[in-house]
Design a protein around this motif. Sequence first.
Motif: not given
Length: 364
Positions: A176-179, A189-193, A206-212
Amino acid sequence: MRLVSEFRQSELVGGLVQNIRRHAVKKARFMEFCGGHTVAIMKFGLRQLLPPSLTLTSGPGCPVCVTDNADLDKAIALAQLPDVIIATFGDMVRVPGSRSSLQEAKAGGGDVRIVYSTLDALALARENPGKSVVFVGVGFETTAPTVAASILQADREGLNNYYVLSLHKLCPPVIKALLDSGEVNLQGLICPGHVSAVIGSRPWEFIARDYGIPCVVSGFEPLDILQSIDMLSAQVAKGESRVEIAYRRGVTPDGNATAIKIMEQVFEPAPARWRGFGEVPGSGLSLRPEFQRFDAELNFDFDPGPTINEKGCLCGEVLRGVKIPPDCSLFRKACTPENPVGPCMVSSEGSCAAFYHYGENEDR
Ligand code: SF4
């Protein structure tokens, strides 16, 4: 049982690369959050397989690398106290702090032991009742539950010489801070497994929803990563932004309820300092009041001294995805795995080490 070789089959790699080329019709930059992904991408030459429209950028997902000098200095200062044994994972020992490292503290007479798990650290505490054992708790949501379990175990046993220096970090807040910084323009974003195996895929929504920004949780084998890149490319092509799981053998939407419960029982969210980011609200874990007798920071009198950052080291920028290791003037010159200047060259998950070992022909 599925073998690792199943996830490295060249004919399947070829098929996925074809799919990616078909889907990657728009220019896009994807960030692999996790240092483990960066290493696999470099080691298997996956960047070279991608069409020119796609760029991969490393993110801040290396716990050793993001540990701030101010926090490293605390561990080093604790190592200089009499009758204190520092128990730490091996990667941390060579990371330079402001003035020295744990390795140098050991050379100077400090008792620094490399452990492979918190079980080893607990054993040290049992075997050394006249000394205090401080476990250096560095890691993400993957590590924190095992450290929490060690505290519960020490509590059950009545061990009064076991402590944790909690430098744990939580991943979603730093993304979130980075975005929010607006420094990097990401289309996926390749999210950590491994982190997602604990927290599930929902915390990325929230990344998909709020930042598209499309998100795909990925495993660590070449096929896992290529499949994730293909899924991201397909979302970009369709103008979608969802969280998908490519790593279904390890990750569910809700994660590991037992691990989350143990972590939440012992720790509570707190602000944490990240190298390259500064303090990020709610991105760390501190011990809850009922467990503060295990908190090294509260139970020892020590002075870490003023924080100094190495001049010329671009680890912070590399971790934010705004530079790549060859941009650093010290890369391969003053800074090598044998003589690391910054943590990104020390850690087995560090971008600089990955570029050093596998990035000979890297040009983007
Ligand atoms: Fe830091 Fe060394 Fe990487 Fe440069 S090459 S950013 S000095 S770790």
